[in-house]
Motif scaffolding. Structure first.
Motif, PDB file in Angstrom:
ATOM      1  N   THR A  68     -19.732 -23.257  43.418  1.00  0.00           N
ATOM      2  CA  THR A  68     -20.633 -22.637  43.922  1.00  0.00           C
ATOM      3  C   THR A  68     -21.214 -23.233  45.314  1.00  0.00           C
ATOM      4  O   THR A  68     -20.733 -24.147  45.560  1.00  0.00           O
ATOM      5  CB  THR A  68     -21.948 -22.324  43.006  1.00  0.00           C
ATOM      6  OG1 THR A  68     -22.752 -23.694  42.909  1.00  0.00           O
ATOM      7  CG2 THR A  68     -21.730 -22.014  41.575  1.00  0.00           C
ATOM      8  N   LYS A  69     -22.074 -22.309  45.953  1.00  0.00           N
ATOM      9  CA  LYS A  69     -22.694 -22.986  47.058  1.00  0.00           C
ATOM     10  C   LYS A  69     -23.227 -24.274  46.941  1.00  0.00           C
ATOM     11  O   LYS A  69     -23.436 -24.979  47.898  1.00  0.00           O
ATOM     12  CB  LYS A  69     -23.856 -21.727  47.698  1.00  0.00           C
ATOM     13  CG  LYS A  69     -23.707 -21.606  49.094  1.00  0.00           C
ATOM     14  CD  LYS A  69     -24.785 -20.303  49.322  1.00  0.00           C
ATOM     15  CE  LYS A  69     -24.674 -19.849  50.674  1.00  0.00           C
ATOM     16  NZ  LYS A  69     -25.610 -18.837  50.914  1.00  0.00           N
ATOM     17  N   PHE A 112     -17.909 -16.515  38.279  1.00  0.00           N
ATOM     18  CA  PHE A 112     -18.482 -16.044  39.696  1.00  0.00           C
ATOM     19  C   PHE A 112     -18.732 -14.729  39.923  1.00  0.00           C
ATOM     20  O   PHE A 112     -17.892 -13.850  39.273  1.00  0.00           O
ATOM     21  CB  PHE A 112     -17.278 -16.647  40.709  1.00  0.00           C
ATOM     22  CG  PHE A 112     -17.876 -16.980  42.173  1.00  0.00           C
ATOM     23  CD1 PHE A 112     -18.596 -18.135  42.240  1.00  0.00           C
ATOM     24  CD2 PHE A 112     -17.974 -16.203  43.100  1.00  0.00           C
ATOM     25  CE1 PHE A 112     -19.398 -18.305  43.759  1.00  0.00           C
ATOM     26  CE2 PHE A 112     -18.416 -16.200  44.287  1.00  0.00           C
ATOM     27  CZ  PHE A 112     -18.925 -17.174  44.528  1.00  0.00           C
ATOM     28  N   PHE A 113     -19.606 -14.358  40.750  1.00  0.00           N
ATOM     29  CA  PHE A 113     -19.784 -12.870  40.703  1.00  0.00           C
ATOM     30  C   PHE A 113     -19.479 -12.739  42.436  1.00  0.00           C
ATOM     31  O   PHE A 113     -20.539 -13.395  43.275  1.00  0.00           O
ATOM     32  CB  PHE A 113     -21.197 -12.740  40.534  1.00  0.00           C
ATOM     33  CG  PHE A 113     -21.663 -11.005  40.730  1.00  0.00           C
ATOM     34  CD1 PHE A 113     -21.408 -10.300  39.792  1.00  0.00           C
ATOM     35  CD2 PHE A 113     -22.241 -10.989  41.823  1.00  0.00           C
ATOM     36  CE1 PHE A 113     -21.811  -8.614  40.126  1.00  0.00           C
ATOM     37  CE2 PHE A 113     -22.724  -9.732  42.089  1.00  0.00           C
ATOM     38  CZ  PHE A 113     -22.400  -8.560  41.136  1.00  0.00           C
ATOM     39  N   ASP A 130     -27.074  -9.242  46.978  1.00  0.00           N
ATOM     40  CA  ASP A 130     -26.311  -9.378  45.852  1.00  0.00           C
ATOM     41  C   ASP A 130     -26.755 -10.676  44.914  1.00  0.00           C
ATOM     42  O   ASP A 130     -27.093 -10.327  43.731  1.00  0.00           O
ATOM     43  CB  ASP A 130     -24.638  -9.649  46.263  1.00  0.00           C
ATOM     44  CG  ASP A 130     -24.431 -10.781  47.247  1.00  0.00           C
ATOM     45  OD1 ASP A 130     -25.682 -11.386  47.744  1.00  0.00           O
ATOM     46  OD2 ASP A 130     -23.342 -11.254  47.411  1.00  0.00           O
ATOM     47  N   VAL A 131     -26.864 -11.794  45.599  1.00  0.00           N
ATOM     48  CA  VAL A 131     -27.491 -12.864  44.878  1.00  0.00           C
ATOM     49  C   VAL A 131     -28.225 -13.714  45.542  1.00  0.00           C
ATOM     50  O   VAL A 131     -28.626 -13.627  46.611  1.00  0.00           O
ATOM     51  CB  VAL A 131     -26.073 -13.786  44.507  1.00  0.00           C
ATOM     52  CG1 VAL A 131     -25.265 -13.054  43.424  1.00  0.00           C
ATOM     53  CG2 VAL A 131     -25.656 -14.218  45.437  1.00  0.00           C
ATOM     54  N   SER A 188     -29.052 -17.657  46.237  1.00  0.00           N
ATOM     55  CA  SER A 188     -28.697 -19.205  45.909  1.00  0.00           C
ATOM     56  C   SER A 188     -29.523 -20.167  46.220  1.00  0.00           C
ATOM     57  O   SER A 188     -30.284 -20.604  45.348  1.00  0.00           O
ATOM     58  CB  SER A 188     -27.324 -19.336  46.503  1.00  0.00           C
ATOM     59  OG  SER A 188     -26.294 -18.437  46.246  1.00  0.00           O
ATOM     60  N   ARG A 242     -28.138 -15.629  38.327  1.00  0.00           N
ATOM     61  CA  ARG A 242     -27.419 -16.611  37.768  1.00  0.00           C
ATOM     62  C   ARG A 242     -28.420 -17.388  36.849  1.00  0.00           C
ATOM     63  O   ARG A 242     -27.670 -17.960  35.941  1.00  0.00           O
ATOM     64  CB  ARG A 242     -26.689 -17.538  38.675  1.00  0.00           C
ATOM     65  CG  ARG A 242     -25.579 -16.732  39.309  1.00  0.00           C
ATOM     66  CD  ARG A 242     -24.789 -17.804  40.291  1.00  0.00           C
ATOM     67  NE  ARG A 242     -24.199 -18.888  39.562  1.00  0.00           N
ATOM     68  CZ  ARG A 242     -23.011 -18.988  39.200  1.00  0.00           C
ATOM     69  NH1 ARG A 242     -22.019 -18.241  39.608  1.00  0.00           N
ATOM     70  NH2 ARG A 242     -22.436 -20.182  38.625  1.00  0.00           N
TER      71      ARG A 242
HETATM   72  O1  LIG Z   1     -24.257 -19.741  44.208  1.00  0.00           O
HETATM   73  C1  LIG Z   1     -23.246 -19.325  44.686  1.00  0.00           C
HETATM   74  O2  LIG Z   1     -22.256 -19.587  45.411  1.00  0.00           O
HETATM   75  C2  LIG Z   1     -22.660 -18.038  44.282  1.00  0.00           C
HETATM   76  C3  LIG Z   1     -22.460 -17.522  43.018  1.00  0.00           C
HETATM   77  C4  LIG Z   1     -22.163 -16.367  42.477  1.00  0.00           C
HETATM   78  O3  LIG Z   1     -21.643 -16.305  41.266  1.00  0.00           O
HETATM   79  N1  LIG Z   1     -21.757 -15.410  43.511  1.00  0.00           N
HETATM   80  C5  LIG Z   1     -22.069 -15.724  44.907  1.00  0.00           C
HETATM   81  O4  LIG Z   1     -21.807 -14.723  45.559  1.00  0.00           O
HETATM   82  N2  LIG Z   1     -22.492 -17.003  45.304  1.00  0.00           N
END
Ligand SMILES: O=C(O)c1cc(=O)[nH]c(=O)[nH]1
Ligand SMILES: O=P(O)(O)OC[C@H]1O[C@H](OP(=O)(O)OP(=O)(O)O)[C@H](O)[C@@H]1O
Length: 233
Positions: free
Chosen positions: A30-31, A39-40, A133-134, A136, A164
């Motif tokens: 992950t980042k 992973f998404f 989308d997410v 982090s 997450r």
């Molecule tokens: O935190 C991330 O890097 C991360 C996790 C994930 O599941 N999807 C994403 O686009 N980034």
């Protein structure tokens, strides 16, 4: 939407994301530098049908939050780059549900010719929901909040695809709150996610054919949650 319908929407979304190849199981970094068993990658919603279906999930989640009095909104904002298609497609899906709202998005680099500036789309005004989308580290939300305020709008919430539900920090240092909780606390903004890690685990436990093929990952995802999972989110 009842609790039961909401649960079914989340389950449907996870099945959809997995079948579209957006939700994958394996070994990913992950980042934050954590080794994750799943992973998404929303960048893989990359054709008209899957983007349209994704937008339908966003729209239903947002309208449900509104119906329950969790948010009132006038427009959408999508942070570049992925947020651009996400907010645009969600606006189309909302319009199909008789809820036509304007949307705007930014350029990562300001344009110094033509119409210029960093914002494209509708003028920023009223109550604005950020669509991404997410989350982090929360950088994109912070920049979006600043952008919206600087242009006269009021950020009122964040709509994401997958939460997450893991605590902030990196591989070794784990902070108390999840990225989503930090955003909620820092900016006082509610975050609405179509689905979360809990739903990923429910999917892996579902006994479906797709889930059976993923049996080796079930334990790894559970262990990952034990190690990094947030208490609630
Ligand atoms: O935190 C991330 O890097 C991360 C996790 C994930 O599941 N999807 C994403 O686009 N980034
Ligand atoms: O909470 P954060 O730490 O900001 O991480 C989440 C952001 O990171 C990704 O976009 P990215 O900034 O990589 O840009 P992209 O959309 O151009 O891929 C993702 O689409 C979110 O916008």
């Amino acid at each position: 939407m009842t609790q039961e319908l909401r649960r079914e929407l989340r389950a449907e979304f996870i099945r959809f994301a997995h079948s579209a190849g957006v939700l994958r199981f394996g070994e990913f970094t992950t980042k934050a530098g954590r080794l994750s068993p799943y992973f998404f990658n929303a960048g893989l919603f990359n054709d008209g049908a899957t983007l349209g279906a994704l937008a339908e999930f966003y729209a239903r989640t947002l309208l449900d939050a509104e119906r329950h009095g969790h948010v009132r909104f006038d427009m959408l904002y999508g942070p570049a780059y992925k947020g651009i298609t996400l907010a645009s497609a969600t606006a189309v899906a909302l319009a199909r549900k008789e809820r036509n709202v304007p949307f705007a998005f930014n350029r990562k680099e300001a344009k110094d010719h033509g119409e210029g500036g960093v914002l494209i789309g509708a003028p920023m005004r009223g109550r604005v929901v950020i669509v991404d989308d997410v989350i982090s580290a929360g950088t994109s939300v912070r920049e979006s909040v600043e952008m919206i305020r600087a242009h006269g709008g009021e950020p009122v919430g964040v709509l994401i695809a997958l939460d997450r539900q893991e605590r902030g920090g990196n591989a070794e240092n784990v902070s108390e709150l999840s990225a989503v909780q930090e955003v909620e606390q820092k900016y006082g903004l509610p975050v609405f996610a179509i689905a979360g890690l809990d739903d990923v685990l429910t999917f892996l436990d579902s006994g479906s054919e797709a889930a059976s093929a993923l049996a080796p990952y079930r334990q790894r995802v559970a262990e990952y949650r034990m190690r990094y999972g947030a208490s609630t989110s």
